[in-house]
Design a protein around this motif. Structure first.
Motif, PDB file in Angstrom:
ATOM      1  N   ARG A 157       5.249  76.102   9.520  1.00 32.40           N
ATOM      2  CA  ARG A 157       3.798  76.256   9.693  1.00 32.40           C
ATOM      3  C   ARG A 157       3.266  75.286  10.744  1.00 32.40           C
ATOM      4  O   ARG A 157       2.510  75.669  11.641  1.00 32.40           O
ATOM      5  N   LEU A 158       3.682  74.027  10.654  1.00 30.42           N
ATOM      6  CA  LEU A 158       3.191  73.025  11.604  1.00 30.42           C
ATOM      7  C   LEU A 158       3.692  73.294  13.024  1.00 30.42           C
ATOM      8  O   LEU A 158       2.926  73.192  13.989  1.00 30.42           O
ATOM      9  N   TYR A 159       4.962  73.633  13.162  1.00 25.28           N
ATOM     10  CA  TYR A 159       5.498  73.921  14.497  1.00 25.28           C
ATOM     11  C   TYR A 159       4.822  75.152  15.100  1.00 25.28           C
ATOM     12  O   TYR A 159       4.551  75.196  16.300  1.00 25.28           O
ATOM     13  N   ALA A 160       4.567  76.155  14.268  1.00 22.32           N
ATOM     14  CA  ALA A 160       3.908  77.363  14.771  1.00 22.32           C
ATOM     15  C   ALA A 160       2.498  77.048  15.260  1.00 22.32           C
ATOM     16  O   ALA A 160       2.075  77.524  16.311  1.00 22.32           O
ATOM     17  N   ASP A 161       1.770  76.229  14.502  1.00 20.45           N
ATOM     18  CA  ASP A 161       0.377  75.929  14.839  1.00 20.45           C
ATOM     19  C   ASP A 161       0.231  74.908  15.956  1.00 20.45           C
ATOM     20  O   ASP A 161      -0.647  75.029  16.805  1.00 20.45           O
ATOM     21  N   LEU A 162       1.083  73.882  15.952  1.00 20.47           N
ATOM     22  CA  LEU A 162       0.866  72.739  16.839  1.00 20.47           C
ATOM     23  C   LEU A 162       1.918  72.567  17.927  1.00 20.47           C
ATOM     24  O   LEU A 162       1.685  71.855  18.898  1.00 20.47           O
ATOM     25  N   GLY A 163       3.077  73.160  17.745  1.00 19.51           N
ATOM     26  CA  GLY A 163       4.171  72.953  18.690  1.00 19.51           C
ATOM     27  C   GLY A 163       5.095  71.852  18.210  1.00 19.51           C
ATOM     28  O   GLY A 163       4.724  71.020  17.373  1.00 19.51           O
ATOM     29  N   TYR A 164       6.297  71.828  18.750  1.00 16.42           N
ATOM     30  CA  TYR A 164       7.310  70.874  18.293  1.00 16.42           C
ATOM     31  C   TYR A 164       6.940  69.437  18.626  1.00 16.42           C
ATOM     32  O   TYR A 164       7.074  68.539  17.806  1.00 16.42           O
ATOM     33  N   SER A 165       6.490  69.209  19.850  1.00 12.63           N
ATOM     34  CA  SER A 165       6.253  67.824  20.280  1.00 12.63           C
ATOM     35  C   SER A 165       5.054  67.207  19.577  1.00 12.63           C
ATOM     36  O   SER A 165       4.969  65.984  19.455  1.00 12.63           O
ATOM     37  N   ALA A 166       4.128  68.016  19.095  1.00 13.76           N
ATOM     38  CA  ALA A 166       2.923  67.488  18.449  1.00 13.76           C
ATOM     39  C   ALA A 166       3.140  67.114  16.988  1.00 13.76           C
ATOM     40  O   ALA A 166       2.267  66.507  16.366  1.00 13.76           O
ATOM     41  N   VAL A 167       4.294  67.462  16.425  1.00 16.56           N
ATOM     42  CA  VAL A 167       4.552  67.193  15.005  1.00 16.56           C
ATOM     43  C   VAL A 167       5.673  66.159  14.901  1.00 16.56           C
ATOM     44  O   VAL A 167       6.821  66.443  15.238  1.00 16.56           O
ATOM     45  N   SER A 168       5.333  64.971  14.437  1.00 16.61           N
ATOM     46  CA  SER A 168       6.343  63.925  14.268  1.00 16.61           C
ATOM     47  C   SER A 168       6.985  64.056  12.888  1.00 16.61           C
ATOM     48  O   SER A 168       6.456  64.730  11.998  1.00 16.61           O
ATOM     49  N   MET A 169       8.107  63.399  12.728  1.00 16.95           N
ATOM     50  CA  MET A 169       8.750  63.383  11.414  1.00 16.95           C
ATOM     51  C   MET A 169       7.823  62.699  10.396  1.00 16.95           C
ATOM     52  O   MET A 169       7.775  63.096   9.237  1.00 16.95           O
ATOM     53  N   ARG A 170       7.075  61.716  10.829  1.00 17.50           N
ATOM     54  CA  ARG A 170       6.122  61.035   9.939  1.00 17.50           C
ATOM     55  C   ARG A 170       5.041  62.020   9.489  1.00 17.50           C
ATOM     56  O   ARG A 170       4.673  62.059   8.308  1.00 17.50           O
ATOM     57  N   ASP A 171       4.505  62.806  10.447  1.00 19.75           N
ATOM     58  CA  ASP A 171       3.488  63.808  10.099  1.00 19.75           C
ATOM     59  C   ASP A 171       4.026  64.792   9.058  1.00 19.75           C
ATOM     60  O   ASP A 171       3.362  65.109   8.078  1.00 19.75           O
ATOM     61  N   LEU A 172       5.237  65.254   9.309  1.00 19.94           N
ATOM     62  CA  LEU A 172       5.846  66.232   8.416  1.00 19.94           C
ATOM     63  C   LEU A 172       6.078  65.637   7.024  1.00 19.94           C
ATOM     64  O   LEU A 172       5.771  66.268   6.011  1.00 19.94           O
ATOM     65  N   ALA A 173       6.603  64.427   6.988  1.00 17.33           N
ATOM     66  CA  ALA A 173       6.842  63.769   5.702  1.00 17.33           C
ATOM     67  C   ALA A 173       5.536  63.645   4.912  1.00 17.33           C
ATOM     68  O   ALA A 173       5.489  63.914   3.702  1.00 17.33           O
ATOM     69  N   GLY A 174       4.464  63.240   5.602  1.00 19.27           N
ATOM     70  CA  GLY A 174       3.173  63.107   4.938  1.00 19.27           C
ATOM     71  C   GLY A 174       2.657  64.431   4.409  1.00 19.27           C
ATOM     72  O   GLY A 174       2.104  64.509   3.309  1.00 19.27           O
ATOM     73  N   GLU A 175       2.836  65.490   5.186  1.00 14.92           N
ATOM     74  CA  GLU A 175       2.363  66.819   4.779  1.00 14.92           C
ATOM     75  C   GLU A 175       3.144  67.334   3.563  1.00 14.92           C
ATOM     76  O   GLU A 175       2.581  67.961   2.673  1.00 14.92           O
ATOM     77  N   VAL A 176       4.454  67.067   3.536  1.00 15.47           N
ATOM     78  CA  VAL A 176       5.288  67.535   2.427  1.00 15.47           C
ATOM     79  C   VAL A 176       5.133  66.630   1.207  1.00 15.47           C
ATOM     80  O   VAL A 176       5.285  67.070   0.071  1.00 15.47           O
ATOM     81  N   VAL A 214       6.842  63.503   1.055  1.00 12.47           N
ATOM     82  CA  VAL A 214       8.104  62.790   0.884  1.00 12.47           C
ATOM     83  C   VAL A 214       8.147  61.652   1.902  1.00 12.47           C
ATOM     84  O   VAL A 214       7.303  61.571   2.798  1.00 12.47           O
ATOM     85  N   THR A 215       9.121  60.778   1.763  1.00 11.18           N
ATOM     86  CA  THR A 215       9.284  59.699   2.734  1.00 11.18           C
ATOM     87  C   THR A 215      10.059  60.214   3.950  1.00 11.18           C
ATOM     88  O   THR A 215      10.750  61.231   3.874  1.00 11.18           O
ATOM     89  N   GLN A 216       9.944  59.471   5.062  1.00 13.30           N
ATOM     90  CA  GLN A 216      10.731  59.837   6.232  1.00 13.30           C
ATOM     91  C   GLN A 216      12.222  59.739   5.922  1.00 13.30           C
ATOM     92  O   GLN A 216      13.011  60.553   6.403  1.00 13.30           O
ATOM     93  N   ALA A 217      12.589  58.761   5.091  1.00 12.80           N
ATOM     94  CA  ALA A 217      14.002  58.627   4.706  1.00 12.80           C
ATOM     95  C   ALA A 217      14.485  59.891   3.999  1.00 12.80           C
ATOM     96  O   ALA A 217      15.613  60.336   4.200  1.00 12.80           O
ATOM     97  N   ASN A 218      13.602  60.484   3.181  1.00 13.69           N
ATOM     98  CA  ASN A 218      13.965  61.722   2.494  1.00 13.69           C
ATOM     99  C   ASN A 218      14.177  62.854   3.492  1.00 13.69           C
ATOM    100  O   ASN A 218      15.098  63.660   3.342  1.00 13.69           O
ATOM    101  N   LEU A 219      13.327  62.924   4.529  1.00  8.41           N
ATOM    102  CA  LEU A 219      13.518  63.944   5.572  1.00  8.41           C
ATOM    103  C   LEU A 219      14.884  63.778   6.220  1.00  8.41           C
ATOM    104  O   LEU A 219      15.610  64.750   6.419  1.00  8.41           O
ATOM    105  N   TYR A 220      15.219  62.531   6.564  1.00 13.39           N
ATOM    106  CA  TYR A 220      16.490  62.275   7.246  1.00 13.39           C
ATOM    107  C   TYR A 220      17.688  62.447   6.314  1.00 13.39           C
ATOM    108  O   TYR A 220      18.809  62.625   6.779  1.00 13.39           O
ATOM    109  N   HIS A 221      17.443  62.430   5.017  1.00 10.93           N
ATOM    110  CA  HIS A 221      18.497  62.750   4.067  1.00 10.93           C
ATOM    111  C   HIS A 221      18.882  64.231   4.195  1.00 10.93           C
ATOM    112  O   HIS A 221      20.051  64.604   4.082  1.00 10.93           O
ATOM    113  N   HIS A 222      17.883  65.073   4.434  1.00 13.53           N
ATOM    114  CA  HIS A 222      18.106  66.522   4.537  1.00 13.53           C
ATOM    115  C   HIS A 222      18.443  66.976   5.955  1.00 13.53           C
ATOM    116  O   HIS A 222      19.172  67.954   6.134  1.00 13.53           O
ATOM    117  N   PHE A 223      17.906  66.292   6.959  1.00 13.45           N
ATOM    118  CA  PHE A 223      18.070  66.703   8.360  1.00 13.45           C
ATOM    119  C   PHE A 223      18.382  65.475   9.208  1.00 13.45           C
ATOM    120  O   PHE A 223      17.643  64.494   9.156  1.00 13.45           O
TER     121      PHE A 223
END
Length: 199
Positions: free
Chosen positions: A16-35, A37-46
């Motif tokens: 949803r975020l990439y579709a609306d804003l583009g890849y460069s506009a969405v940081s891992m921190r932004d994504l973690a906050g939206e979901v 979870v912590t950034q560490a949790n994101l990096y656990h999965h990806f």
């Protein structure tokens, strides 16, 4: 929440975020906050943002193309399967904003490695099935180009839909998926009929 659920939620929110804003506009921190979870949790999965983008695209496109494969492999004549495919694909493009925007974003901005991975992992089989709708007497190259034309015709109509009411002769209903699908089907059936008549 189970790990599998967390991963799926991350992919859905990222799409949803990439579709609306583009890849460069969405940081891992932004994504973690939206979901949530912590950034560490994101990096656990990806492993990286690039890895997340690739997996997000594969997730969305695999989900959306599965019904396409069923339609194209289903019963009926080539003409019936073409009509069913056009109706389904136009409706998907019009009604699924995330899929449509990610598809257009990849076609415009996708890098070669990501496009190749997407083609290899998700899109090759549906594309081959669309190609199979063309006259089997035609060369493989002609069937390939016919598949490109079929998909391009639908994609082009949907991409131009917002502009059409402002053009001379354009009307709001030209953006209606049933009108687009009916028009595209008629154009394609005429083209297939003319090709068959040339032999």
């Amino acid at each position: 929440m189970h790990a599998v659920d967390t991963r799926g939620e991350i992919l859905d929110v990222a799409a949803r975020l990439y579709a609306d804003l583009g890849y460069s506009a969405v940081s891992m921190r932004d994504l973690a906050g939206e979901v949530g979870v912590t950034q560490a949790n994101l990096y656990h999965h990806f492993r990286s943002k690039d890895d997340l983008i690739r997996e997000t695209l594969a997730h969305v496109f695999a989900q959306k193309t599965a019904p396409m494969v069923e339609l194209l492999e289903g019963a009926g004549t080539s003409s019936q399967r073409l009509t069913a495919f056009v109706n389904w694909f136009v409706r998907l493009l019009v009604e699924d904003r995330v899929f449509f925007r990610l598809l257009v974003r990849e076609l415009v901005d996708g890098d070669g490695a990501r496009l190749k991975a997407l083609a290899d992992s998700v899109l090759e089989r549906p594309f081959r099935l669309v190609s199979s709708l063309a006259d089997p007497q035609r060369s493989e190259n002609q069937r390939f180009l016919t598949a490109v034309s079929i998909i391009s015709l639908m994609l082009g109509h949907v991409q131009l839909a917002a502009l059409l009411p402002y053009l001379s002769g354009g009307r709001p209903e030209h953006a209606d998926p049933s009108i687009i699908a009916r028009h595209v089907t008629v154009v394609l059936q005429r083209a297939f009929h003319n090709v068959a008549g040339e032999k």
